[in-house]
Design a protein around this motif. Structure first.
Motif, mmCIF file in Angstrom:
data_model
loop_
_atom_site.group_PDB
_atom_site.id
_atom_site.type_symbol
_atom_site.label_atom_id
_atom_site.label_comp_id
_atom_site.label_asym_id
_atom_site.label_seq_id
_atom_site.Cartn_x
_atom_site.Cartn_y
_atom_site.Cartn_z
ATOM 1 N N PHE A 1 0.817 -1.216 0.000
ATOM 2 C CA PHE A 1 0.000 0.000 0.000
ATOM 3 C C PHE A 1 0.852 1.269 0.000
ATOM 4 N N ASP B 1 -11.429 6.088 -13.538
ATOM 5 C CA ASP B 1 -12.275 5.108 -12.847
ATOM 6 C C ASP B 1 -11.780 3.686 -13.090
ATOM 7 N N ALA C 1 -8.723 8.612 4.319
ATOM 8 C CA ALA C 1 -8.312 7.526 3.427
ATOM 9 C C ALA C 1 -8.480 7.951 1.971
ATOM 10 N N GLN D 1 -7.780 -1.736 -7.396
ATOM 11 C CA GLN D 1 -8.535 -2.394 -6.332
ATOM 12 C C GLN D 1 -8.673 -3.892 -6.603
ATOM 13 N N GLU D 2 -8.842 -4.244 -7.860
ATOM 14 C CA GLU D 2 -8.936 -5.659 -8.200
ATOM 15 C C GLU D 2 -7.605 -6.370 -7.904
ATOM 16 N N PHE E 1 -5.212 -10.524 -1.562
ATOM 17 C CA PHE E 1 -5.839 -11.081 -0.367
ATOM 18 C C PHE E 1 -6.414 -12.480 -0.601
ATOM 19 N N ARG E 2 -6.363 -12.922 -1.843
ATOM 20 C CA ARG E 2 -6.773 -14.303 -2.090
ATOM 21 C C ARG E 2 -5.581 -15.252 -1.996
ATOM 22 N N TYR F 1 -5.356 -5.459 -5.677
ATOM 23 C CA TYR F 1 -5.213 -5.567 -4.223
ATOM 24 C C TYR F 1 -6.068 -6.725 -3.693
ATOM 25 N N ALA F 2 -7.289 -6.814 -4.205
ATOM 26 C CA ALA F 2 -8.172 -7.895 -3.750
ATOM 27 C C ALA F 2 -7.552 -9.259 -4.076
ATOM 28 N N ASP G 1 -10.280 0.931 -10.462
ATOM 29 C CA ASP G 1 -10.850 -0.405 -10.300
ATOM 30 C C ASP G 1 -9.800 -1.496 -10.533
ATOM 31 N N ARG H 1 -8.748 -7.772 -19.321
ATOM 32 C CA ARG H 1 -9.911 -6.930 -19.596
ATOM 33 C C ARG H 1 -9.929 -6.475 -21.041
#
Lengths: 196, 322
Positions: A16, A34, A165, A41-42, A48-49, A44-45, A38, A74
Protein backbone atom coordinates in the motif's frame (compact mmCIF):
# COMPACT_ATOMS: atom_id res chain seq x y z
CA UNK A 1 -5.21 -4.29 17.30
CA UNK A 2 -6.00 -7.96 17.19
CA UNK A 3 -8.18 -7.61 14.11
CA UNK A 4 -5.10 -6.96 12.01
CA UNK A 5 -3.59 -10.12 10.62
CA UNK A 6 -0.02 -10.55 9.35
CA UNK A 7 -1.27 -10.16 5.78
CA UNK A 8 -2.78 -6.76 6.66
CA UNK A 9 0.50 -5.57 8.09
CA UNK A 10 2.38 -6.93 5.10
CA UNK A 11 -0.04 -5.25 2.74
CA UNK A 12 0.34 -1.90 4.50
CA UNK A 13 4.15 -2.05 4.64
CA UNK A 14 5.00 -3.71 1.36
CA UNK A 15 2.20 -2.88 -1.05
CA UNK A 16 0.00 0.00 0.00
CA UNK A 17 2.95 2.38 0.51
CA UNK A 18 3.48 2.22 -3.24
CA UNK A 19 -0.15 2.90 -4.12
CA UNK A 20 0.77 6.08 -6.01
CA UNK A 21 2.93 3.98 -8.32
CA UNK A 22 0.21 1.41 -8.77
CA UNK A 23 -2.32 4.06 -9.68
CA UNK A 24 0.03 5.86 -12.04
CA UNK A 25 0.80 2.60 -13.78
CA UNK A 26 -2.86 1.58 -14.05
CA UNK A 27 -3.69 5.00 -15.39
CA UNK A 28 -1.10 4.68 -18.11
CA UNK A 29 -2.50 1.30 -19.07
CA UNK A 30 -6.14 2.34 -19.12
CA UNK A 31 -6.04 6.13 -19.58
CA UNK A 32 -9.24 6.26 -17.59
CA UNK A 33 -9.37 7.29 -13.95
CA UNK A 34 -12.28 5.11 -12.85
CA UNK A 35 -11.00 2.08 -14.65
CA UNK A 36 -7.48 2.56 -13.33
CA UNK A 37 -8.89 2.79 -9.84
CA UNK A 38 -10.85 -0.41 -10.30
CA UNK A 39 -7.82 -2.16 -11.74
CA UNK A 40 -5.75 -1.31 -8.67
CA UNK A 41 -8.54 -2.39 -6.33
CA UNK A 42 -8.94 -5.66 -8.20
CA UNK A 43 -5.18 -6.27 -7.97
CA UNK A 44 -5.21 -5.57 -4.22
CA UNK A 45 -8.17 -7.90 -3.75
CA UNK A 46 -6.25 -10.60 -5.58
CA UNK A 47 -3.39 -10.26 -3.13
CA UNK A 48 -5.84 -11.08 -0.37
CA UNK A 49 -6.77 -14.30 -2.09
CA UNK A 50 -3.17 -15.54 -1.88
CA UNK A 51 -2.13 -18.00 0.79
CA UNK A 52 1.58 -17.74 0.06
CA UNK A 53 1.83 -13.94 0.12
CA UNK A 54 4.73 -14.09 2.59
CA UNK A 55 6.91 -15.74 -0.02
CA UNK A 56 6.63 -12.90 -2.51
CA UNK A 57 10.09 -11.38 -2.66
CA UNK A 58 9.12 -8.11 -4.30
CA UNK A 59 5.48 -7.35 -3.52
CA UNK A 60 5.57 -4.05 -5.40
CA UNK A 61 6.73 -5.68 -8.64
CA UNK A 62 4.29 -8.49 -8.07
CA UNK A 63 1.40 -6.05 -7.72
CA UNK A 64 2.42 -4.22 -10.89
CA UNK A 65 2.45 -7.56 -12.64
CA UNK A 66 -1.08 -8.38 -11.49
CA UNK A 67 -2.27 -4.95 -12.61
CA UNK A 68 -0.74 -5.56 -16.00
CA UNK A 69 -2.22 -9.04 -16.38
CA UNK A 70 -5.63 -7.85 -15.28
CA UNK A 71 -5.48 -5.01 -17.80
CA UNK A 72 -4.57 -7.43 -20.58
CA UNK A 73 -7.39 -9.76 -19.56
CA UNK A 74 -9.91 -6.93 -19.60
CA UNK A 75 -8.64 -5.72 -22.91
CA UNK A 76 -9.18 -9.17 -24.42
CA UNK A 77 -12.68 -9.41 -23.00
CA UNK A 78 -13.70 -5.90 -24.08
CA UNK A 79 -16.55 -5.60 -26.56
CA UNK A 80 -14.94 -2.72 -28.37
CA UNK A 81 -11.27 -3.28 -28.88
CA UNK A 82 -9.16 -0.16 -28.97
CA UNK A 83 -6.16 -0.94 -31.07
CA UNK A 84 -3.88 1.72 -29.72
CA UNK A 85 -4.41 0.39 -26.24
CA UNK A 86 -3.17 -3.00 -27.22
CA UNK A 87 0.06 -1.33 -28.19
CA UNK A 88 0.40 0.43 -24.87
CA UNK A 89 -0.33 -2.78 -22.98
CA UNK A 90 2.55 -4.46 -24.74
CA UNK A 91 4.89 -1.58 -24.23
CA UNK A 92 4.06 -0.95 -20.61
CA UNK A 93 5.33 -4.22 -19.26
CA UNK A 94 6.18 -3.78 -15.62
CA UNK A 95 9.88 -3.94 -14.91
CA UNK A 96 10.44 -6.67 -12.38
CA UNK A 97 14.03 -5.84 -11.67
CA UNK A 98 13.47 -2.22 -10.78
CA UNK A 99 14.98 -1.10 -7.51
CA UNK A 100 12.44 -0.66 -4.77
CA UNK A 101 11.43 2.92 -4.16
CA UNK A 102 12.53 4.20 -0.78
CA UNK A 103 9.78 3.07 1.53
CA UNK A 104 11.02 5.21 4.40
CA UNK A 105 11.03 8.40 2.33
CA UNK A 106 7.57 7.64 0.97
CA UNK A 107 6.26 6.99 4.45
CA UNK A 108 7.68 10.29 5.59
CA UNK A 109 6.05 12.25 2.78
CA UNK A 110 2.89 10.41 3.54
CA UNK A 111 3.03 11.52 7.13
CA UNK A 112 3.52 15.14 6.18
CA UNK A 113 0.51 15.00 3.90
CA UNK A 114 -1.49 13.34 6.65
CA UNK A 115 -0.79 16.30 8.94
CA UNK A 116 -2.24 18.53 6.23
CA UNK A 117 -5.32 16.38 5.71
CA UNK A 118 -6.10 16.47 9.41
CA UNK A 119 -6.46 20.23 9.17
CA UNK A 120 -8.95 19.86 6.33
CA UNK A 121 -11.35 17.67 8.30
CA UNK A 122 -14.62 19.15 9.57
CA UNK A 123 -13.96 20.48 13.11
CA UNK A 124 -15.83 17.82 15.10
CA UNK A 125 -14.36 15.02 13.00
CA UNK A 126 -10.90 16.44 13.44
CA UNK A 127 -11.33 16.78 17.17
CA UNK A 128 -12.53 13.18 17.47
CA UNK A 129 -9.72 11.78 15.32
CA UNK A 130 -7.01 13.82 17.05
CA UNK A 131 -8.18 12.98 20.55
CA UNK A 132 -8.42 9.28 19.74
CA UNK A 133 -5.38 8.79 17.52
CA UNK A 134 -2.89 11.50 18.51
CA UNK A 135 -3.80 12.16 22.11
CA UNK A 136 -4.41 8.43 22.42
CA UNK A 137 -7.41 8.83 24.72
CA UNK A 138 -9.74 5.86 25.01
CA UNK A 139 -12.96 6.03 22.99
CA UNK A 140 -14.92 6.53 26.19
CA UNK A 141 -12.67 9.39 27.28
CA UNK A 142 -12.98 11.04 23.89
CA UNK A 143 -16.76 10.75 23.97
CA UNK A 144 -16.85 12.25 27.47
CA UNK A 145 -14.54 15.08 26.52
CA UNK A 146 -16.59 15.94 23.45
CA UNK A 147 -19.79 15.44 25.40
CA UNK A 148 -21.27 12.99 22.90
CA UNK A 149 -22.27 9.34 22.97
CA UNK A 150 -19.89 6.62 21.84
CA UNK A 151 -22.10 5.87 18.86
CA UNK A 152 -21.97 9.52 17.76
CA UNK A 153 -18.22 9.42 18.25
CA UNK A 154 -18.11 6.37 15.99
CA UNK A 155 -19.87 8.36 13.27
CA UNK A 156 -17.35 11.21 13.54
CA UNK A 157 -14.41 8.80 13.52
CA UNK A 158 -15.76 6.77 10.65
CA UNK A 159 -16.42 9.85 8.55
CA UNK A 160 -13.00 11.29 9.41
CA UNK A 161 -11.26 8.06 8.58
CA UNK A 162 -13.07 7.74 5.27
CA UNK A 163 -12.16 11.28 4.25
CA UNK A 164 -8.53 10.83 5.26
CA UNK A 165 -8.31 7.53 3.43
CA UNK A 166 -9.86 9.10 0.33
CA UNK A 167 -7.57 12.14 0.27
CA UNK A 168 -4.58 10.05 1.08
CA UNK A 169 -5.36 7.66 -1.70
CA UNK A 170 -6.15 10.34 -4.26
CA UNK A 171 -3.04 12.36 -3.55
CA UNK A 172 0.39 11.56 -4.78
CA UNK A 173 -0.79 9.76 -7.88
CA UNK A 174 1.00 12.39 -9.90
CA UNK A 175 4.25 12.39 -7.97
CA UNK A 176 6.28 9.65 -9.50
CA UNK A 177 5.74 7.54 -12.51
CA UNK A 178 6.39 3.87 -12.64
CA UNK A 179 9.45 3.03 -14.59
CA UNK A 180 8.59 1.22 -17.74
CA UNK A 181 10.49 -0.51 -20.48
CA UNK A 182 12.50 1.28 -23.09
CA UNK A 183 10.02 0.66 -25.82
CA UNK A 184 7.54 3.16 -24.41
CA UNK A 185 9.38 6.11 -25.84
CA UNK A 186 9.38 4.39 -29.17
CA UNK A 187 5.74 3.67 -28.84
CA UNK A 188 4.92 7.29 -28.09
CA UNK A 189 6.93 8.42 -31.04
CA UNK A 190 5.02 6.03 -33.26
CA UNK A 191 1.71 7.25 -31.98
CA UNK A 192 2.68 10.84 -32.57
CA UNK A 193 3.58 10.00 -36.08
CA UNK A 194 0.21 8.37 -36.55
CA UNK A 195 1.65 4.89 -36.88
CA UNK A 196 -0.93 3.09 -34.82
CA UNK B 1 -19.31 7.86 -11.21
CA UNK B 2 -19.15 4.34 -12.54
CA UNK B 3 -20.86 1.35 -10.96
CA UNK B 4 -17.51 0.01 -9.84
CA UNK B 5 -16.57 3.26 -8.16
CA UNK B 6 -19.91 3.42 -6.40
CA UNK B 7 -19.52 -0.12 -5.11
CA UNK B 8 -16.01 0.81 -4.00
CA UNK B 9 -17.35 3.74 -1.98
CA UNK B 10 -19.83 1.48 -0.25
CA UNK B 11 -17.13 -0.98 0.71
CA UNK B 12 -14.95 1.88 1.95
CA UNK B 13 -17.79 3.15 4.10
CA UNK B 14 -18.43 -0.31 5.55
CA UNK B 15 -14.70 -0.86 6.16
CA UNK B 16 -14.35 2.45 8.01
CA UNK B 17 -17.39 1.64 10.13
CA UNK B 18 -16.03 -1.78 11.03
CA UNK B 19 -12.64 -0.43 11.92
CA UNK B 20 -14.01 2.33 14.13
CA UNK B 21 -16.44 0.02 15.88
CA UNK B 22 -13.70 -2.56 16.44
CA UNK B 23 -11.65 0.25 17.93
CA UNK B 24 -14.40 1.42 20.27
CA UNK B 25 -15.28 -2.16 21.13
CA UNK B 26 -18.87 -2.08 19.92
CA UNK B 27 -18.40 -4.38 16.92
CA UNK B 28 -19.14 -8.09 16.95
CA UNK B 29 -15.83 -9.76 15.99
CA UNK B 30 -17.59 -12.78 14.51
CA UNK B 31 -19.79 -10.64 12.28
CA UNK B 32 -16.73 -8.66 11.29
CA UNK B 33 -14.77 -11.78 10.30
CA UNK B 34 -17.77 -12.95 8.30
CA UNK B 35 -17.86 -9.64 6.44
CA UNK B 36 -14.13 -9.57 5.85
CA UNK B 37 -13.84 -13.14 4.61
CA UNK B 38 -16.90 -12.93 2.35
CA UNK B 39 -15.01 -10.98 -0.34
CA UNK B 40 -11.31 -10.34 -0.96
CA UNK B 41 -12.24 -6.75 -1.79
CA UNK B 42 -13.60 -6.34 1.72
CA UNK B 43 -10.34 -7.67 3.14
CA UNK B 44 -8.31 -5.43 0.85
CA UNK B 45 -10.25 -2.23 1.48
CA UNK B 46 -10.28 -2.91 5.21
CA UNK B 47 -6.49 -3.31 5.18
CA UNK B 48 -6.20 0.00 3.32
CA UNK B 49 -8.38 1.70 5.94
CA UNK B 50 -6.32 0.13 8.70
CA UNK B 51 -3.11 1.42 7.12
CA UNK B 52 -4.55 4.94 7.11
CA UNK B 53 -5.82 4.56 10.66
CA UNK B 54 -2.38 3.52 11.82
CA UNK B 55 -0.71 6.34 9.91
CA UNK B 56 -2.79 8.95 11.73
CA UNK B 57 -1.42 7.57 15.00
CA UNK B 58 2.13 7.84 13.68
CA UNK B 59 1.74 11.61 13.77
CA UNK B 60 1.87 11.29 17.54
CA UNK B 61 5.64 11.18 17.50
CA UNK B 62 6.58 12.03 13.99
CA UNK B 63 7.47 14.69 11.56
CA UNK B 64 6.14 17.57 9.57
CA UNK B 65 9.14 18.60 7.49
CA UNK B 66 9.45 17.09 4.07
CA UNK B 67 12.98 16.03 3.45
CA UNK B 68 13.57 12.82 1.60
CA UNK B 69 16.33 10.53 2.70
CA UNK B 70 18.96 10.24 0.04
CA UNK B 71 21.21 7.29 -0.59
CA UNK B 72 24.42 7.30 1.32
CA UNK B 73 27.77 5.70 0.77
CA UNK B 74 28.43 2.60 2.73
CA UNK B 75 30.48 3.22 5.83
CA UNK B 76 30.64 6.92 5.16
CA UNK B 77 30.86 8.82 8.41
CA UNK B 78 28.43 11.63 8.35
CA UNK B 79 28.57 14.82 10.34
CA UNK B 80 26.11 15.41 13.11
CA UNK B 81 24.44 18.37 11.42
CA UNK B 82 21.57 17.45 9.16
CA UNK B 83 22.53 17.08 5.55
CA UNK B 84 21.91 14.74 2.72
CA UNK B 85 21.17 11.31 4.10
CA UNK B 86 19.98 12.54 7.44
CA UNK B 87 16.70 14.21 7.70
CA UNK B 88 15.42 16.90 9.95
CA UNK B 89 12.30 16.04 11.69
CA UNK B 90 10.03 18.01 13.82
CA UNK B 91 7.81 16.01 16.06
CA UNK B 92 4.50 17.07 17.39
CA UNK B 93 3.82 16.00 20.88
CA UNK B 94 0.58 14.44 21.92
CA UNK B 95 -0.19 17.18 24.37
CA UNK B 96 -3.59 18.65 24.80
CA UNK B 97 -2.26 22.06 23.80
CA UNK B 98 -1.26 20.96 20.37
CA UNK B 99 -4.47 19.03 19.91
CA UNK B 100 -6.50 22.07 20.80
CA UNK B 101 -4.44 24.02 18.30
CA UNK B 102 -5.03 21.46 15.58
CA UNK B 103 -8.70 21.38 16.42
CA UNK B 104 -9.00 25.14 16.11
CA UNK B 105 -6.94 25.12 12.94
CA UNK B 106 -4.42 27.55 14.38
CA UNK B 107 -1.66 25.42 12.92
CA UNK B 108 0.35 25.50 16.09
CA UNK B 109 2.65 22.52 16.30
CA UNK B 110 5.12 21.93 19.04
CA UNK B 111 8.39 21.40 17.32
CA UNK B 112 10.82 19.03 18.89
CA UNK B 113 13.40 18.16 16.37
CA UNK B 114 14.31 14.56 15.88
CA UNK B 115 16.94 13.41 13.42
CA UNK B 116 16.83 10.04 11.77
CA UNK B 117 19.14 7.81 9.79
CA UNK B 118 18.21 4.70 7.87
CA UNK B 119 19.82 1.91 5.94
CA UNK B 120 18.35 -0.16 3.13
CA UNK B 121 18.61 -3.93 2.96
CA UNK B 122 22.27 -4.87 2.63
CA UNK B 123 23.51 -1.39 3.51
CA UNK B 124 25.62 -0.36 6.48
CA UNK B 125 26.62 3.05 7.64
CA UNK B 126 28.20 4.91 10.48
CA UNK B 127 26.61 8.10 11.72
CA UNK B 128 28.08 10.58 14.15
CA UNK B 129 25.57 11.63 16.77
CA UNK B 130 25.79 14.78 18.87
CA UNK B 131 28.06 14.71 21.92
CA UNK B 132 30.65 12.42 20.40
CA UNK B 133 28.56 9.26 20.04
CA UNK B 134 29.01 7.02 17.02
CA UNK B 135 26.18 4.87 15.69
CA UNK B 136 26.80 1.99 13.28
CA UNK B 137 23.66 0.93 11.47
CA UNK B 138 23.34 -2.60 10.22
CA UNK B 139 21.12 -3.65 7.31
CA UNK B 140 17.47 -2.45 7.14
CA UNK B 141 17.72 -0.22 10.18
CA UNK B 142 16.16 3.00 11.28
CA UNK B 143 17.26 5.05 14.24
CA UNK B 144 16.22 8.46 15.47
CA UNK B 145 17.82 10.78 17.96
CA UNK B 146 17.30 14.08 19.68
CA UNK B 147 19.70 16.21 21.67
CA UNK B 148 18.06 17.90 24.62
CA UNK B 149 19.57 17.93 28.05
CA UNK B 150 20.84 14.49 27.20
CA UNK B 151 21.09 12.55 24.00
CA UNK B 152 18.07 10.34 23.35
CA UNK B 153 18.25 7.57 20.77
CA UNK B 154 15.46 5.41 19.39
CA UNK B 155 15.88 2.15 17.52
CA UNK B 156 12.86 1.96 15.23
CA UNK B 157 13.91 -1.20 13.42
CA UNK B 158 16.92 -3.36 12.66
CA UNK B 159 20.22 -3.38 14.53
CA UNK B 160 22.74 -0.78 15.57
CA UNK B 161 25.92 -0.52 17.62
CA UNK B 162 26.82 2.56 19.64
CA UNK B 163 30.14 3.81 20.89
CA UNK B 164 29.82 6.52 23.48
CA UNK B 165 32.76 8.59 24.61
CA UNK B 166 33.19 12.12 25.83
CA UNK B 167 31.15 14.17 28.24
CA UNK B 168 28.33 14.93 25.86
CA UNK B 169 27.36 11.30 25.50
CA UNK B 170 27.26 10.48 29.21
CA UNK B 171 23.75 9.71 30.39
CA UNK B 172 22.46 9.11 26.89
CA UNK B 173 19.15 7.26 26.85
CA UNK B 174 18.47 4.48 24.41
CA UNK B 175 14.91 3.36 23.61
CA UNK B 176 14.13 0.09 21.85
CA UNK B 177 10.49 -1.01 21.83
CA UNK B 178 9.51 -0.99 25.52
CA UNK B 179 13.10 -0.94 26.78
CA UNK B 180 14.79 2.18 28.13
CA UNK B 181 18.52 2.13 28.90
CA UNK B 182 20.61 4.89 30.43
CA UNK B 183 24.09 4.48 29.06
CA UNK B 184 27.46 5.28 30.53
CA UNK B 185 30.44 5.72 28.20
CA UNK B 186 31.04 2.41 26.48
CA UNK B 187 30.08 0.21 23.59
CA UNK B 188 26.65 -1.30 23.00
CA UNK B 189 24.73 -3.36 20.47
CA UNK B 190 20.97 -3.46 20.15
CA UNK B 191 18.83 -5.45 17.76
CA UNK B 192 15.06 -5.45 17.49
CA UNK B 193 13.48 -8.84 17.15
CA UNK B 194 9.79 -9.50 16.74
CA UNK B 195 9.54 -10.54 20.37
CA UNK B 196 11.46 -7.48 21.57
CA UNK B 197 14.94 -5.98 21.82
CA UNK B 198 18.22 -7.77 22.46
CA UNK B 199 20.63 -5.36 24.09
CA UNK B 200 24.29 -6.25 24.61
CA UNK B 201 26.84 -4.33 26.65
CA UNK B 202 30.33 -4.85 25.28
CA UNK B 203 31.89 -2.13 27.41
CA UNK B 204 30.45 0.32 29.90
CA UNK B 205 27.23 -0.11 31.86
CA UNK B 206 23.53 0.59 31.45
CA UNK B 207 20.62 1.11 33.81
CA UNK B 208 17.76 -0.68 32.08
CA UNK B 209 14.03 -0.57 32.61
CA UNK B 210 11.47 -2.32 30.46
CA UNK B 211 7.85 -3.40 30.26
CA UNK B 212 6.49 -5.49 33.10
CA UNK B 213 8.40 -3.54 35.78
CA UNK B 214 11.76 -5.01 34.76
CA UNK B 215 14.81 -3.09 36.01
CA UNK B 216 18.43 -4.13 36.08
CA UNK B 217 21.93 -2.74 35.89
CA UNK B 218 23.83 -4.27 33.01
CA UNK B 219 27.61 -4.38 32.95
CA UNK B 220 30.17 -5.23 30.32
CA UNK B 221 29.67 -8.65 28.76
CA UNK B 222 26.04 -8.93 29.70
CA UNK B 223 23.04 -9.06 27.40
CA UNK B 224 19.38 -8.28 27.94
CA UNK B 225 17.00 -10.57 26.08
CA UNK B 226 13.28 -10.30 25.55
CA UNK B 227 11.03 -13.31 25.19
CA UNK B 228 7.35 -14.04 25.53
CA UNK B 229 7.85 -14.59 29.25
CA UNK B 230 9.62 -11.27 29.83
CA UNK B 231 13.11 -9.78 30.06
CA UNK B 232 16.20 -11.57 31.26
CA UNK B 233 19.86 -10.61 31.75
CA UNK B 234 22.43 -13.20 30.66
CA UNK B 235 26.19 -13.34 30.26
CA UNK B 236 27.24 -12.31 26.77
CA UNK B 237 28.54 -15.39 24.94
CA UNK B 238 31.83 -14.97 23.12
CA UNK B 239 30.10 -16.02 19.86
CA UNK B 240 27.61 -13.19 20.17
CA UNK B 241 30.39 -10.76 21.03
CA UNK B 242 32.22 -11.85 17.89
CA UNK B 243 29.01 -11.41 15.90
CA UNK B 244 28.56 -7.79 16.98
CA UNK B 245 32.04 -7.02 15.69
CA UNK B 246 31.59 -9.08 12.54
CA UNK B 247 28.52 -7.31 11.17
CA UNK B 248 30.28 -3.97 11.48
CA UNK B 249 32.94 -5.33 9.14
CA UNK B 250 30.34 -6.66 6.71
CA UNK B 251 30.78 -10.23 7.85
CA UNK B 252 28.53 -12.90 9.22
CA UNK B 253 29.75 -15.77 11.39
CA UNK B 254 28.01 -19.11 11.66
CA UNK B 255 29.04 -21.10 14.69
CA UNK B 256 27.39 -24.46 14.19
CA UNK B 257 23.85 -23.17 13.79
CA UNK B 258 21.33 -24.98 11.64
CA UNK B 259 21.12 -24.03 7.98
CA UNK B 260 17.53 -22.84 8.33
CA UNK B 261 18.55 -20.43 11.10
CA UNK B 262 21.67 -19.39 9.19
CA UNK B 263 19.52 -18.48 6.18
CA UNK B 264 17.29 -16.33 8.36
CA UNK B 265 20.39 -14.43 9.41
CA UNK B 266 21.86 -14.16 5.93
CA UNK B 267 18.56 -13.07 4.39
CA UNK B 268 18.56 -9.93 6.50
CA UNK B 269 21.21 -8.66 4.10
CA UNK B 270 19.79 -9.89 0.82
CA UNK B 271 17.26 -8.28 -1.48
CA UNK B 272 16.85 -11.67 -3.10
CA UNK B 273 16.55 -14.17 -0.24
CA UNK B 274 17.98 -17.67 -0.10
CA UNK B 275 15.38 -20.30 0.73
CA UNK B 276 15.31 -24.02 1.30
CA UNK B 277 14.10 -25.83 -1.80
CA UNK B 278 14.10 -28.98 0.30
CA UNK B 279 13.15 -28.70 3.99
CA UNK B 280 15.16 -31.82 4.85
CA UNK B 281 18.47 -29.99 4.47
CA UNK B 282 17.46 -27.27 6.95
CA UNK B 283 18.88 -29.17 9.91
CA UNK B 284 22.44 -29.30 8.58
CA UNK B 285 24.77 -27.50 10.98
CA UNK B 286 27.37 -25.24 9.58
CA UNK B 287 30.16 -22.92 10.60
CA UNK B 288 32.22 -20.31 8.85
CA UNK B 289 32.70 -16.65 8.14
CA UNK B 290 31.17 -15.01 5.07
CA UNK B 291 30.77 -11.62 3.44
CA UNK B 292 27.22 -10.31 3.84
CA UNK B 293 27.41 -8.27 0.64
CA UNK B 294 28.05 -11.29 -1.53
CA UNK B 295 26.23 -14.57 -0.95
CA UNK B 296 28.14 -16.34 -3.73
CA UNK B 297 30.94 -17.37 -1.35
CA UNK B 298 28.36 -18.82 0.99
CA UNK B 299 26.58 -20.68 -1.81
CA UNK B 300 29.88 -22.05 -3.10
CA UNK B 301 30.77 -23.31 0.40
CA UNK B 302 27.42 -25.04 0.72
CA UNK B 303 28.07 -26.76 -2.57
CA UNK B 304 31.64 -27.72 -1.73
CA UNK B 305 30.94 -28.78 1.82
CA UNK B 306 27.51 -30.35 1.68
CA UNK B 307 26.72 -30.90 -1.97
CA UNK B 308 23.92 -28.35 -1.67
CA UNK B 309 23.29 -26.66 -5.00
CA UNK B 310 21.31 -23.53 -5.72
CA UNK B 311 19.13 -22.25 -8.48
CA UNK B 312 17.26 -19.02 -9.00
CA UNK B 313 13.50 -18.93 -8.91
CA UNK B 314 11.49 -15.82 -9.73
CA UNK B 315 11.60 -14.56 -6.19
CA UNK B 316 14.48 -16.26 -4.43
CA UNK B 317 17.56 -18.42 -4.59
CA UNK B 318 16.51 -21.99 -3.84
CA UNK B 319 18.78 -24.54 -2.19
CA UNK B 320 18.46 -28.24 -2.85
CA UNK B 321 20.46 -31.38 -2.27
CA UNK B 322 22.23 -32.57 -5.36
Amino acid sequence: MSWLRPIDQWFADQVFVYRAKHRAYALRLTRDGDEAEDLVQEAYARLFRLSNWAEIANPNAFTLRIIHNEAVERFRKAQVVQLDRSLSLQALEPVDEQPLPDRVAIARQDLNRMAGYLERLPPRCREAVCLRKIDNLSPREVAAKMDISVSTLEKHLSKGLRLLAKWRYADGSDTEETRVTESVGECRKMRKQGMK
Amino acid sequence: MSQDAKAGDEIAEAAADWLVRLDTGSADPVAFEAWRSSDPRHASVFAQMAATWKRIGDLRWASTDDDAVGPSAMEAIEPELPRRGIDRRAAITGLAASIAAIATGAGFWMHMRRETATTAIGERRVVRLPGGALASLNTATEIAWRMGETLEIWIESGEAAFRLAGKGAVGAVLYAATMRAELAGGSYNVRLFEQGPRFAVMAGSAAVSAAGGFTDMLHANEVLTASASGFLTLPLASEELAQTGAWQRGEIIFDGMELSAALDEFNRYLAEPIRLGDPAIGAIRLGGRFRTDDPSGFLQSLYDGFGIASRRSDTAILLYQK
